[in-house]
Design a protein around this motif. Structure first.
Motif, PDB file in Angstrom:
ATOM      1  N   ALA A 119      -7.862   6.075   8.630  1.00  0.00           N
ATOM      2  CA  ALA A 119      -6.557   6.738   8.562  1.00  0.00           C
ATOM      3  C   ALA A 119      -5.493   5.777   9.082  1.00  0.00           C
ATOM      4  N   LEU A 120      -4.512   5.479   8.252  1.00  0.00           N
ATOM      5  CA  LEU A 120      -3.508   4.471   8.571  1.00  0.00           C
ATOM      6  C   LEU A 120      -2.120   5.084   8.595  1.00  0.00           C
ATOM      7  N   LEU A 121      -1.366   4.817   9.664  1.00  0.00           N
ATOM      8  CA  LEU A 121       0.013   5.268   9.812  1.00  0.00           C
ATOM      9  C   LEU A 121       0.917   4.041   9.802  1.00  0.00           C
ATOM     10  N   CYS A 122       1.858   3.986   8.849  1.00  0.00           N
ATOM     11  CA  CYS A 122       2.787   2.857   8.692  1.00  0.00           C
ATOM     12  C   CYS A 122       2.084   1.504   8.881  1.00  0.00           C
ATOM     13  N   PRO A 123       1.001   1.247   8.135  1.00  0.00           N
ATOM     14  CA  PRO A 123       0.235   0.020   8.384  1.00  0.00           C
ATOM     15  C   PRO A 123       0.930  -1.233   7.863  1.00  0.00           C
ATOM     16  N   GLY A 124       0.714  -2.349   8.546  1.00  0.00           N
ATOM     17  CA  GLY A 124       1.148  -3.641   8.040  1.00  0.00           C
ATOM     18  C   GLY A 124       0.091  -4.229   7.127  1.00  0.00           C
ATOM     19  N   GLY A 125       0.486  -5.287   6.391  1.00  0.00           N
ATOM     20  CA  GLY A 125      -0.470  -6.028   5.584  1.00  0.00           C
ATOM     21  C   GLY A 125      -0.618  -5.562   4.157  1.00  0.00           C
ATOM     22  N   LEU A 126       0.132  -4.517   3.765  1.00  0.00           N
ATOM     23  CA  LEU A 126       0.021  -3.985   2.402  1.00  0.00           C
ATOM     24  C   LEU A 126       1.311  -4.225   1.625  1.00  0.00           C
ATOM     25  N   GLY A 127       2.424  -3.726   2.155  1.00  0.00           N
ATOM     26  CA  GLY A 127       3.728  -3.959   1.542  1.00  0.00           C
ATOM     27  C   GLY A 127       4.448  -5.114   2.226  1.00  0.00           C
ATOM     28  N   ARG A 128       5.520  -5.562   1.613  1.00  0.00           N
ATOM     29  CA  ARG A 128       6.305  -6.675   2.157  1.00  0.00           C
ATOM     30  C   ARG A 128       6.806  -6.344   3.554  1.00  0.00           C
ATOM     31  N   ARG A 142       2.312   1.550  -3.670  1.00  0.00           N
ATOM     32  CA  ARG A 142       1.900   1.016  -4.980  1.00  0.00           C
ATOM     33  C   ARG A 142       0.589   0.232  -4.877  1.00  0.00           C
ATOM     34  N   ARG A 143       0.462  -0.625  -3.875  1.00  0.00           N
ATOM     35  CA  ARG A 143      -0.738  -1.444  -3.737  1.00  0.00           C
ATOM     36  C   ARG A 143      -1.964  -0.596  -3.408  1.00  0.00           C
ATOM     37  N   VAL A 144      -1.796   0.391  -2.556  1.00  0.00           N
ATOM     38  CA  VAL A 144      -2.933   1.254  -2.219  1.00  0.00           C
ATOM     39  C   VAL A 144      -3.406   1.992  -3.466  1.00  0.00           C
ATOM     40  N   ARG A 145      -2.473   2.531  -4.231  1.00  0.00           N
ATOM     41  CA  ARG A 145      -2.869   3.285  -5.427  1.00  0.00           C
ATOM     42  C   ARG A 145      -3.527   2.383  -6.476  1.00  0.00           C
TER      43      ARG A 145
END
Length: 279
Positions: free
Chosen positions: A147-156, A245-248
Motif C-alpha cells: 500500500a503506497l501513499l504519495c510514493p516517489g519513483g513512479l511519476g516525475r 498512468r505508469r501504475v495502470r
C-alpha cells in the motif's frame, strides 16, 4: 546524529518532542532496536503477537509519529512494525547510503531478519513509498501486499517546491512554516498541529537532496502482489497523473486512488488502507 541536523540544540529539541509522542502512543507498544549493516534501527511494535506482520515506512523528515492516527485501527488486525528510517529524524542511525543501489533493500533484509519476519505487507508514504517499491521490486516473494501513499519513483519529481522553500527560507520559522504548508498542502486550520510539527522539524533538520530514482517498467512488472496506490491531485512534489498512468500501464492489477483536492500529505486513509490489507 549531528550530520543530519543543523545543530546539536536542534537535534535535541526534535528528539525531545519525539519522545513525548512515544510516551503518549495510543496503543501498547514495544520499543525494539535492531542492529543492521547501516547501524541501529528503531522499531515501534504494536498489535497481537500472532497477527500477520505489517511494516510501516514513513516519509522524509518524519519518524514513526507519522502513523499515530492510523495505528489504533491497523494494530487490531496486524502485528505492526513502524520503522524509523535511517537518515531521518527518528531514533535510527543517521546513515544515508545511495538510493541508486541495493543498500536500502539490504538494510531492510537485516531489519526483517532481526525481527524474525520472512514476509510482510508494507505501507509506505512518500520516501517510504519509494523504499517499499524498491524492496518489493527486488524481493517480491517477501512482500504480501503493498500500500503506497504519495510514493516517489513512479511519476516525475517536481522541483518547483524547492524554489518556494529557498524563497521563504530567509524568513526563519515563519518562512519554513509557509513553505512546508505549500509543499504538503497541510495549510488548513484542521491540519495546523501537524504542520507546526513538520515546520519545527525542517527548521533544524537537513533533508536529503538526492533525487529519487525512477523505477523502470521492467522493475514495476515484478510487482505481482496486490498493490494499492493513493495519490493527491495537487501533490507539489510528484506528478500524480504520471504516477497514476505508469501504475495502470505497468501494474494493471493495482488499485489506484487519485484524490483530486489533496496535496502531497495524504491523511485520513486508515480505513481504506485497512480494507485493502485485509482484502
Amino acid at each position: 546524529m549531528s550530520t543530519i541536523y543543523k545543530s546539536e540544540a536542534g537535534a535535541s529539541e526534535i528528539q525531545r518532542r519525539y519522545q513525548e509522542v512515544l510516551r503518549t502512543w495510543p496503543v501498547p507498544a514495544e520499543h525494539v532496536r535492531v542492529p543492521t549493516r547501516e547501524g541501529e534501527t528503531f522499531v515501534l511494535v504494536s498489535g497481537p503477537i500472532d497477527a500477520p506482520p505489517l511494516l510501516l515506512l514513513h516519509g522524509s523528515g518524519a519518524n514513526t509519529a507519522a502513523w499515530r492516527d492510523d495505528i489504533t485501527s491497523w494494530s487490531r488486525h496486524f502485528r505492526t512494525y513502524a520503522l524509523d528510517l535511517i537518515g531521518e529524524p527518528g531514533l535510527s542511525a543517521p546513515s544515508r547510503p545511495p538510493l541508486a543501489s541495493d543498500a536500502h533493500a539490504l538494510w531492510l533484509d537485516d531489519v526483517l531478519e532481526g525481527l524474525g519476519i520472512t514476509s510482510a505487507s508494507i505501507v509506505g508514504m512518500s520516501l517510504g513509498g519509494w523504499l517499499a517499491l524498491d524492496y518489493a521490486t527486488r524481493r517480491p516473494e517477501r512482500v504480501t501486499r503493498l500500500a503506497l501513499l504519495c510514493p516517489g519513483g513512479l511519476g516525475r519529481q517536481k522541483m518547483g517546491w524547492l524554489v518556494t522553500a529557498l524563497l521563504l527560507h530567509p524568513f526563519g520559522r515563519r518562512g519554513v512554516r509557509r513553505s512546508v504548508g505549500a509543499i504538503t498542502g497541510l495549510d488548513t486550520p484542521q491540519a495546523r498541529p501537524i504542520l507546526d510539527q513538520v515546520a519545527l522539524t525542517f527548521t533544524h533538520f537537513k533533508p536529503r537532496t538526492e533525487r529519487l530514482p525512477l523505477f523502470s517498467d521492467d522493475a514495476l512488472h515484478r510487482l505481482t502482489m496486490p498493490v494499492l496506490v493513493t495519490v493527491g491531485g495537487r501533490d507539489a512534489m510528484f506528478d500524480s497523473e504520471g504516477t497514476t498512468r505508469r501504475v495502470r500501464q505497468c501494474v494493471p492489477h493495482a488499485t489506484v486512488n487519485l484524490l483530486p483536492e489533496v496535496g502531497h500529505a495524504i491523511l485520513g486513509q486508515a480505513d481504506s488502507v485497512l480494507a485493502f490489507l485485509r482484502g
